[in-house]
Design a protein around this motif. Structure first.
Motif, PDB file in Angstrom:
ATOM      1  N   GLU A  28       0.853  -1.178   0.000  1.00 28.25           N
ATOM      2  CA  GLU A  28       0.000   0.000   0.000  1.00 28.25           C
ATOM      3  C   GLU A  28       0.894   1.233   0.000  1.00 28.25           C
ATOM      4  O   GLU A  28       1.518   1.574   1.013  1.00 28.25           O
ATOM      5  CB  GLU A  28      -0.911  -0.005   1.230  1.00 28.25           C
ATOM      6  CG  GLU A  28      -2.036   0.999   1.162  1.00 28.25           C
ATOM      7  CD  GLU A  28      -3.115   0.636   0.149  1.00 28.25           C
ATOM      8  OE1 GLU A  28      -3.904   1.534  -0.212  1.00 28.25           O
ATOM      9  OE2 GLU A  28      -3.169  -0.540  -0.300  1.00 28.25           O
ATOM     10  N   TYR A  29       0.978   1.914  -1.156  1.00 28.45           N
ATOM     11  CA  TYR A  29       1.789   3.121  -1.304  1.00 28.45           C
ATOM     12  C   TYR A  29       1.022   4.315  -0.721  1.00 28.45           C
ATOM     13  O   TYR A  29      -0.125   4.571  -1.109  1.00 28.45           O
ATOM     14  CB  TYR A  29       2.095   3.373  -2.771  1.00 28.45           C
ATOM     15  CG  TYR A  29       3.241   2.560  -3.342  1.00 28.45           C
ATOM     16  CD1 TYR A  29       4.328   3.191  -3.944  1.00 28.45           C
ATOM     17  CD2 TYR A  29       3.243   1.164  -3.294  1.00 28.45           C
ATOM     18  CE1 TYR A  29       5.376   2.469  -4.498  1.00 28.45           C
ATOM     19  CE2 TYR A  29       4.287   0.423  -3.829  1.00 28.45           C
ATOM     20  CZ  TYR A  29       5.345   1.077  -4.425  1.00 28.45           C
ATOM     21  OH  TYR A  29       6.391   0.338  -4.967  1.00 28.45           O
ATOM     22  N   ILE A  30       1.648   5.059   0.173  1.00 27.68           N
ATOM     23  CA  ILE A  30       0.995   6.147   0.911  1.00 27.68           C
ATOM     24  C   ILE A  30       1.757   7.446   0.671  1.00 27.68           C
ATOM     25  O   ILE A  30       2.988   7.457   0.712  1.00 27.68           O
ATOM     26  CB  ILE A  30       0.977   5.817   2.420  1.00 27.68           C
ATOM     27  CG1 ILE A  30       0.252   4.489   2.675  1.00 27.68           C
ATOM     28  CG2 ILE A  30       0.351   6.950   3.224  1.00 27.68           C
ATOM     29  CD1 ILE A  30       0.528   3.904   4.047  1.00 27.68           C
ATOM     30  N   TRP A  31       1.013   8.543   0.444  1.00 31.06           N
ATOM     31  CA  TRP A  31       1.688   9.827   0.245  1.00 31.06           C
ATOM     32  C   TRP A  31       0.826  10.976   0.746  1.00 31.06           C
ATOM     33  O   TRP A  31      -0.384  10.833   0.942  1.00 31.06           O
ATOM     34  CB  TRP A  31       2.051  10.019  -1.223  1.00 31.06           C
ATOM     35  CG  TRP A  31       0.904  10.227  -2.157  1.00 31.06           C
ATOM     36  CD1 TRP A  31       0.379  11.417  -2.594  1.00 31.06           C
ATOM     37  CD2 TRP A  31       0.110   9.210  -2.807  1.00 31.06           C
ATOM     38  NE1 TRP A  31      -0.657  11.210  -3.470  1.00 31.06           N
ATOM     39  CE2 TRP A  31      -0.849   9.873  -3.618  1.00 31.06           C
ATOM     40  CE3 TRP A  31       0.137   7.813  -2.790  1.00 31.06           C
ATOM     41  CZ2 TRP A  31      -1.766   9.166  -4.395  1.00 31.06           C
ATOM     42  CZ3 TRP A  31      -0.790   7.124  -3.552  1.00 31.06           C
ATOM     43  CH2 TRP A  31      -1.716   7.797  -4.341  1.00 31.06           C
ATOM     44  N   VAL A  96       3.748   1.334   2.645  1.00 29.77           N
ATOM     45  CA  VAL A  96       4.939   1.965   2.078  1.00 29.77           C
ATOM     46  C   VAL A  96       4.753   3.482   2.076  1.00 29.77           C
ATOM     47  O   VAL A  96       3.947   4.018   1.308  1.00 29.77           O
ATOM     48  CB  VAL A  96       5.195   1.476   0.629  1.00 29.77           C
ATOM     49  CG1 VAL A  96       6.481   2.094   0.082  1.00 29.77           C
ATOM     50  CG2 VAL A  96       5.249  -0.043   0.582  1.00 29.77           C
ATOM     51  N   LEU A  97       5.465   4.170   2.925  1.00 29.44           N
ATOM     52  CA  LEU A  97       5.425   5.632   2.932  1.00 29.44           C
ATOM     53  C   LEU A  97       6.309   6.157   1.808  1.00 29.44           C
ATOM     54  O   LEU A  97       7.435   5.676   1.612  1.00 29.44           O
ATOM     55  CB  LEU A  97       5.905   6.170   4.276  1.00 29.44           C
ATOM     56  CG  LEU A  97       5.836   7.684   4.461  1.00 29.44           C
ATOM     57  CD1 LEU A  97       4.384   8.159   4.475  1.00 29.44           C
ATOM     58  CD2 LEU A  97       6.536   8.112   5.748  1.00 29.44           C
ATOM     59  N   CYS A  98       5.811   7.166   1.082  1.00 25.20           N
ATOM     60  CA  CYS A  98       6.524   7.656  -0.095  1.00 25.20           C
ATOM     61  C   CYS A  98       6.725   9.159  -0.067  1.00 25.20           C
ATOM     62  O   CYS A  98       5.891   9.900   0.467  1.00 25.20           O
ATOM     63  CB  CYS A  98       5.755   7.302  -1.363  1.00 25.20           C
ATOM     64  SG  CYS A  98       5.514   5.534  -1.617  1.00 25.20           S
ATOM     65  N   GLU A  99       7.819   9.601  -0.679  1.00 22.06           N
ATOM     66  CA  GLU A  99       7.979  10.998  -1.052  1.00 22.06           C
ATOM     67  C   GLU A  99       7.411  11.170  -2.459  1.00 22.06           C
ATOM     68  O   GLU A  99       7.309  10.212  -3.228  1.00 22.06           O
ATOM     69  CB  GLU A  99       9.460  11.409  -1.037  1.00 22.06           C
ATOM     70  CG  GLU A  99      10.070  11.505   0.345  1.00 22.06           C
ATOM     71  CD  GLU A  99      11.495  12.043   0.294  1.00 22.06           C
ATOM     72  OE1 GLU A  99      11.857  12.678  -0.722  1.00 22.06           O
ATOM     73  OE2 GLU A  99      12.248  11.814   1.254  1.00 22.06           O
TER      74      GLU A  99
END
Length: 398
Positions: A28-31, A96-99
């Motif tokens: 799970e990509y998070i932004w 998944v924490l993202c920039e």
């Protein structure tokens, strides 16, 4: 709880099989989106196990739908920066924490402040800055499609006055414990550095604490804890509110008090260093730092309801009516930490932690840059950003 919980859902009702869990990873990509306060996420299916951060691909999303790009040049890149366990789907699945970056993969997208915070933390790493942030929030229920009101409050009305709700127990005093407890457990299962929770001064107001976290960790873990809280709010049919003053009048606002220390403050003589060195520095930089401490924070920092005043810097031993509280235990032991009580609940923790480290460890050399970057993000998404993205898009395709 005095109200029926609506929209309660168990997303794990359709369990994944062992065969799927042995071969598939759901990431799970998070932004952070173009509001600077809300999170977005989407799922990527990996046909292989993910063992390190480097195993994760950069991904893209439609930035024109998150107020970070215009439709014609809408692609925004997601750069994975931190991975934790997914407490909803279970192992081996991950959050998944993202920039976020523009198409050149170099220019930070709107409201991406992690990159500059990380630079500051790297410069100051020998100071070993430690943080603990107390995240306050309100639980709100919908009374229609748009109107919200605190959980447990009479619809459109007001409950008994403050005084009985802080760290309360009992059905007449405590509203939302099930959600707060679920959040604590989910964060622990995910590996978040969560330190505790408590009911707060206003009814239906809660707090969780993240820390002790060093450097960039504090921003990463805070944003991921917020994500988990929002997801649990979905299941309970509850809206999570971080406004500094969601209910005007004689009700406490919501803050994100930042407990902070360095190697020097934690060493012998640390209390005198805090008082003689750091308090004057914080006072000198107060008006610049406060700009980074949350939008509409002036509604909260009135000098009432356990706050200092927005345009004045004050500090005190054990005082909760000041900008900064130096705990009694720090004074007694001659070393320790202090609590910056100015940050609002809706802060970006990257900005606040970076500002504190910059001012106390790096002589404030990045403070103007932090404010400039933040002010640029506040500007409406218009022709300037369109032109910038157009130029970058053309360079990429030359």
């Amino acid at each position: 709880m005095t109200e029926t919980i609506e929209n309660l859902r168990d997303f794990n009702y359709y369990q994944l099989s062992k065969a799927v869990n042995n071969t598939i990873v759901l990431a799970e990509y998070i932004w952070i989106d173009g509001s600077g306060e809300s999170l977005r996420s989407k799922t990527k299916v990996y046909q292989t196990q993910i063992k390190t951060l480097e195993d994760l691909e950069w991904w893209t999303y439609d930035g024109s739908s998150t107020d970070q790009a215009v439709t014609r040049f809408s692609e925004i890149y997601l750069k994975p920066v931190r991975v934790i366990k997914d407490p909803f789907r279970g192992d081996p699945h991950i959050l998944v924490l993202c920039e976020t970056y523009l198409p050149d993969k170099k220019t930070p997208a709107r409201y991406n402040f992690r990159w500059i915070a990380n630079q500051i933390m790297e410069k100051a790493k020998d100071h070993k800055p430690w943080f603990g942030i107390e995240q306050e929030y309100f639980l709100l229920k919908r009374t229609g499609t748009t109107h919200l009101w605190p959980l447990g409050w009479p619809t459109g009305g007001f409950p008994y006055t403050q005084g009985r709700y802080y760290c309360s127990i009992g059905e007449r005093n405590n509203f939302g414990r099930a959600l707060a407890e679920a959040h604590l457990r989910a964060c622990l299962n995910a590996g978040i550095k969560i330190a505790g929770l408590n009911a707060e001064v206003a009814p239906s107001q809660w707090e969780f604490q993240i820390g002790i976290a060093e450097g960039i960790e504090i921003g990463d873990h805070m944003w991921l804890a917020r994500y988990i809280l929002e997801r649990i709010g979905e299941e309970f049919g509850i809206d999570i509110n971080y406004d500094p003053k969601p209910i005007l009048g004689d009700w406490n606002g919501s803050g994100a008090h930042c407990n902070y220390s360095t190697l020097t403050t934690r060493s012998e003589g640390g209390y005198r260093y805090i008082v003689d060195k750091l308090m004057p520095i914080l006072k000198e930089n107060h008006l610049e730092m406060i700009k980074l401490y949350g939008q509409k924070n002036e509604l909260r920092l009135t000098g009432r309801h356990e706050t200092g005043k927005y345009d004045q810097f004050t500090w005190g031993d054990g005082s909760r009516g000041c900008s900064v509280r130096v705990p009694i235990i720090t004074k007694e032991q001659g070393q320790g930490y202090f609590e910056d009580r100015r940050p609002a609940a809706n802060i970006d923790p990257y900005l606040v932690s970076a500002a504190l480290v910059d001012v106390t460890c790096l002589n404030g050399e990045h403070l103007k840059q932090l404010n400039s970057i933040f002010e640029d993000s506040l500007k409406p998404l218009g022709q300037q950003i369109f032109q910038q993205q157009k130029e970058q898009f053309q360079q990429q395709n030359q």
